[in-house]
Design a protein around this motif. Structure first.
Motif, short mmCIF file in Angstrom:
data_model
loop_
_atom_site.label_atom_id
_atom_site.label_comp_id
_atom_site.label_asym_id
_atom_site.label_seq_id
_atom_site.Cartn_x
_atom_site.Cartn_y
_atom_site.Cartn_z
N ARG A 1 6.68 -11.00 4.83
CA ARG A 1 7.12 -9.66 4.41
C ARG A 1 8.00 -8.96 5.44
O ARG A 1 8.57 -7.93 5.14
CB ARG A 1 5.90 -8.79 4.10
N LYS A 2 8.09 -9.49 6.66
CA LYS A 2 8.96 -8.89 7.68
C LYS A 2 9.66 -9.99 8.45
O LYS A 2 9.11 -11.06 8.68
CB LYS A 2 8.16 -8.02 8.66
N GLY A 3 10.91 -9.71 8.87
CA GLY A 3 11.63 -10.68 9.68
C GLY A 3 12.14 -11.84 8.85
O GLY A 3 12.05 -11.87 7.62
N ASP B 1 0.84 -1.20 0.00
CA ASP B 1 0.00 0.00 0.00
C ASP B 1 0.88 1.25 0.00
O ASP B 1 1.76 1.41 0.86
CB ASP B 1 -0.91 -0.02 1.23
N GLU B 2 0.62 2.13 -0.95
CA GLU B 2 1.40 3.36 -1.06
C GLU B 2 1.26 4.25 0.16
O GLU B 2 2.10 5.15 0.39
CB GLU B 2 0.96 4.14 -2.30
N GLU C 1 9.60 2.96 4.49
CA GLU C 1 10.80 2.19 4.83
C GLU C 1 10.61 0.68 4.73
O GLU C 1 11.58 -0.07 4.64
CB GLU C 1 11.30 2.55 6.24
N PHE C 2 9.35 0.22 4.72
CA PHE C 2 9.10 -1.22 4.63
C PHE C 2 8.72 -1.66 3.21
O PHE C 2 8.52 -2.85 2.97
CB PHE C 2 7.98 -1.63 5.59
N ALA C 3 8.64 -0.71 2.30
CA ALA C 3 8.19 -1.05 0.95
C ALA C 3 9.24 -1.91 0.25
O ALA C 3 10.41 -1.53 0.16
CB ALA C 3 7.95 0.22 0.15
N LYS D 1 11.31 -3.67 -2.82
CA LYS D 1 11.73 -3.15 -4.11
C LYS D 1 11.08 -3.90 -5.27
O LYS D 1 10.99 -3.36 -6.37
CB LYS D 1 13.25 -3.23 -4.23
N ASN D 2 10.65 -5.13 -5.00
CA ASN D 2 10.17 -5.98 -6.10
C ASN D 2 8.66 -6.19 -6.07
O ASN D 2 8.18 -7.24 -6.51
CB ASN D 2 10.87 -7.33 -6.05
N GLN D 3 7.91 -5.22 -5.55
CA GLN D 3 6.46 -5.44 -5.46
C GLN D 3 5.84 -5.56 -6.85
O GLN D 3 6.19 -4.84 -7.78
CB GLN D 3 5.80 -4.32 -4.66
N GLU D 4 4.92 -6.52 -6.95
CA GLU D 4 4.18 -6.82 -8.17
C GLU D 4 5.09 -7.08 -9.37
O GLU D 4 4.82 -6.68 -10.49
CB GLU D 4 3.15 -5.73 -8.47
#
Length: 757
Positions: free
Chosen positions: A660-662, A559-560, A565-567, A569-572
């Protein structure tokens, strides 16, 4: 002397009367009932079930060394009301199939007036028993739970499987072993209806031996629990927990429904068929929007859903392109259109994040090209970090727990901000959500609303809300009032629908469409011990349209409006090709389980970068479209037995939150079938068998069908629908059907059995 004689005569009469009364209660009869199919026997000491026998197959379910526990348990809210042992136990046999058991005279001063009565009766024609409980003398007490029935001592059936309609359906192999491996002192599994359970039925069975059918016949959708506990002797205790609402003025409690316990020979489909016979006769089936023809044509004609997120150019444009490529109706399931951050800013949905004018223009253009859209709005959550939470004093109308606290949960792992449950029983929330829905359809031109978490219920103890306190069935009642209110306000010009998350029998009169995501269970839960099964569809396919999955060929979006900082780089961006077959497997499941196909995060670059997978999906949608009388309107049948090869597949566990985290495990391997089949019966009596391969190799498929299993005439013809069109495959006679077909790599087909006149 005459006075003394009269005294002794009166004493004799009193003694005889007392004996007669005793005869009507504890009359020395064996506490056994049987109907020639099952036999139940109860202890004369305390009413514990001591014999549960399947008489047809000669199987005893209970361990003869089981402990002799009461078949019920009551948990009071106040410690001083806790029950001690009853001093009195009475019983009577009303008729050869019905027993009444009664407990009273409890120790202690607080429960002198309390009596507990249960009635257990057998079905005249089936291997089923019905259990009902009633409490008298409850005035002044608040009851948390009435457990009934509570039956301990269920022996290991050997090679056990446990099936339950969790959301759509799940199957667990070796439930005792799973419970035994738990590192907690309590070895327990439990589920709540209506919530994650979509209907009121569990099945514990050995398919080659015997099965235990556990259900409830509640037609009013009261909240209840089902559970299994494992004891030190490896025996299971089954409990059904009944949850009264708090009413200290009530002097009695008796659920309007019964527990149903029975025996069967077969598997989870056998149990689903038994439940379907009952469920299809209930009000929710008769008033199903799908069954009554209340859905707009565009919904039933949907060939494919596109589930994309974000602004219209990332959602409506790809869907329009895909519709042109497919040549059939494609519609949109739209998340992240709203002006607030997902999973924290609700219900501040308006204006849309791209601006109202742009949104309305894009919506109109898509509709002109035949693409309909439903937009996300959570059905009962409010972000407690929002400005509107404060200014609208939302906390007053929120769900309160028994201690008066709010029920909040942080779903958003990137911000940590919480959503708080709003109470469906308040007019405030119904008015608020109706207003939002009215804006979505009337102002912004959508074709309806997806009501997230719709088929869930919450328990509220706020006395100011005007509903029953605590448990009950007020949540569903008020959800029905909410959907009626929404439909009275939104314009019919856009032919709007209301969709909801999960599936549930009681919501079928209120929702047009149900999102059942377990087709993609591995994508959000990974490889676990539970296997997904179409339990809900097996019971209610004719009454409810199901759709949806997380089946995607790209990495999840971000989500934009979430923290930069958590976005990733390779989304979609395209997933590793090693996961392509997972996509095919999910789509194959949807097809043979009678769901409307869905692709998540579709983009036109996939047409070339994942051409084989997109071609498979489009071909699947086309073949399905030729068999809607089976795959949309048909009745679920047991698919023919086939020898299907398996292959170890690479499985991706990635969703908007999962992985997505950790340092999370995001990839697994597990064996899956390389072909999938499902059978459906149309209203005209024809049978359709959906069949598809996800293999890159040819596969010879052979199967036999006894026409009696599908209630078909003795002779007829068999056709096949695939890329080559529809052609005669073979014919059959003398009740015996044999089909042999060489499945091409990734072939999708529909085999039709057409009886001769």
């Amino acid at each position: 002397m005459k006075t003394i004689k009269n005294y002794y005569w009166m004493l004799l009469c009193f003694t005889m009367l007392a004996a007669l009364v005793s005869c009507n209660t504890n009359n020395g009869e064996d506490l056994t009932i049987d109907n020639g199919k099952i036999k139940l026997s109860f202890s004369k000491e305390n009413g514990s079930l001591v014999v549960f026998q399947d008489m047809i197959h000669g199987y005893e379910f209970l361990d003869d060394k089981k402990t002799m526990e009461l078949p019920w348990e009551i948990d009071f809210n106040q410690a001083q009301d806790s029950l001690q042992a009853p001093l009195d136990f009475e019983y009577s046999k009303l008729d050869p199939l019905t027993l009444v058991l009664k407990w009273g005279n409890f120790k202690g001063d607080n429960n002198k007036e309390l009596t507990v009565t249960s009635e257990i009766k057998l079905d005249r024609d089936k291997a089923l028993s019905y259990w009902k409980i009633s409490l008298d003398g409850t005035q002044g007490k608040e009851i948390n739970t009435v457990v009934f029935p509570k039956i301990n001592g269920f022996k290991d059936l050997g090679q056990e499987k446990l099936a339950l309609p969790k959301i759509m359906g799940e199957l667990l192999t070796d439930p005792r072993g799973i419970l035994s491996a738990k590192k907690t002192e309590e070895k327990r599994m439990e589920w709540v209806y209506p919530d994650h359970l979509s209907l009121q039925c569990l099945a514990l069975y050995n398919a080659d031996k015997i099965g235990l059918y556990l259900a409830s016949n509640d037609t009013l959708t009261y909240r209840k629990g089902f559970s299994f506990d494992l004891d030190g002797a490896n025996n299971l205790t089954y409990e059904m927990s009944n949850y009264p609402s708090f009413d200290a003025n009530a002097n009695s409690y008796s659920p309007t429904y019964e527990a149903v316990i029975g025996s069967f020979k077969g598997d989870w489909i056998t149990a689903a068929e038994e439940y379907r016979e009952w469920g299809s006769q209930q009000k929710w089936s008769a008033e199903s929007r799908f069954k009554k023809g209340l859905n707009p044509d565009w919904l039933e004609e949907t060939a494919l859903w596109v589930w994309n997120r974000g602004r219209s150019d990332n959602v409506l444009l790809p869907a329009t392109e895909l519709k042109e490529k497919l040549g059939l109706p494609v519609n949109v399931f739209w998340h992240w259109w709203h002006g607030c951050s997902y999973d924290e800013g609700f219900p501040e949905y308006f204006p849309p994040r791209e601006g109202g004018e742009s949104f309305i223009k894009a919506m109109k253009l898509a509709q002109q090209k035949g693409v309909h859209s439903i937009v996300y709005m959570n059905s009962f959550q409010w972000g407690d970090s929002t400005e509107s939470w404060k200014t609208e004093n939302a906390a007053v109308h929120a769900v309160k727990d028994i201690n008066g606290n709010l029920r909040s949960h942080a779903y958003n792992i990137f911000t940590g901000n919480s959503l708080t449950n709003m109470c469906m029983g308040t007019q405030f929330w119904k008015d608020k959500y109706t207003s939002l829905s009215e804006s979505a359809v009337n102002t912004y031109g959508t074709n309806g609303v997806y009501m997230d978490q719709a088929c869930m219920t919450k328990v509220c103890y706020d006395k100011a809300h005007g509903h029953e306190i605590g448990n009950g069935n007020y949540w569903l009642k008020n959800f029905g009032l909410l959907t009626d209110q929404i439909r009275s306000k939104i314009s019919i010009v856009k032919e709007p629908i209301l969709a909801g998350e999960h599936g549930n029998e009681s919501w079928m009169p209120y929702l047009d469409l149900f999102l059942t995501l377990q087709v993609s269970r591995e994508r959000y839960s990974g490889i676990g011990q539970w296997e997904t099964i179409p339990f809900f569809q097996a019971v209610y396919h004719e009454y409810a349209i199901t759709y949806g999955n997380y089946s995607s060929l790209v990495t999840p979006p971000y989500d934009e409006l979430w923290p930069k900082e958590f976005a990733p780089k390779n989304q979609e961006q395209p997933l590793d090709p090693i996961f392509n077959k997972q996509f095919l497997m999910e789509q194959a499941r949807s097809y043979v389980w009678g769901m409307q196909p869905t692709i998540s995060n579709y983009h036109s670059f996939l047409d070339t970068q994942r051409k084989e997978e997109i071609d498979y999906l489009l071909n699947l949608a086309k073949i399905r479209y030729q068999g809607l009388k089976y795959l949309l309107h048909g009745k679920f049948l047991r698919a023919p037995s086939m020898q299907i090869p398996e292959e170890e597949l690479n499985i991706s566990k990635l969703s908007i939150y999962a992985g997505r985290k950790g340092k999370n495990v995001t990839a697994y391997k597990k064996k899956y079938p390389l072909a999938y089949a499902g059978a459906w019966k149309a209203d005209d009596g024809n049978v359709g068998i959906a069949l598809t391969s996800i293999s890159e190799k040819h596969m010879l498929i052979n199967f036999d069908v006894d026409t009696k299993d599908y209630d078909l005439p003795s002779r007829g013809e068999i056709y096949i629908i695939n890329n080559d069109g529809r052609k005669l495959l073979t014919s059959y006679k003398d009740h015996a059907i044999t089909v042999e077909h060489q499945l091409k790599p990734r072939e999708v087909c529909l085999i039709e059995i057409i009886p001769s006149p």
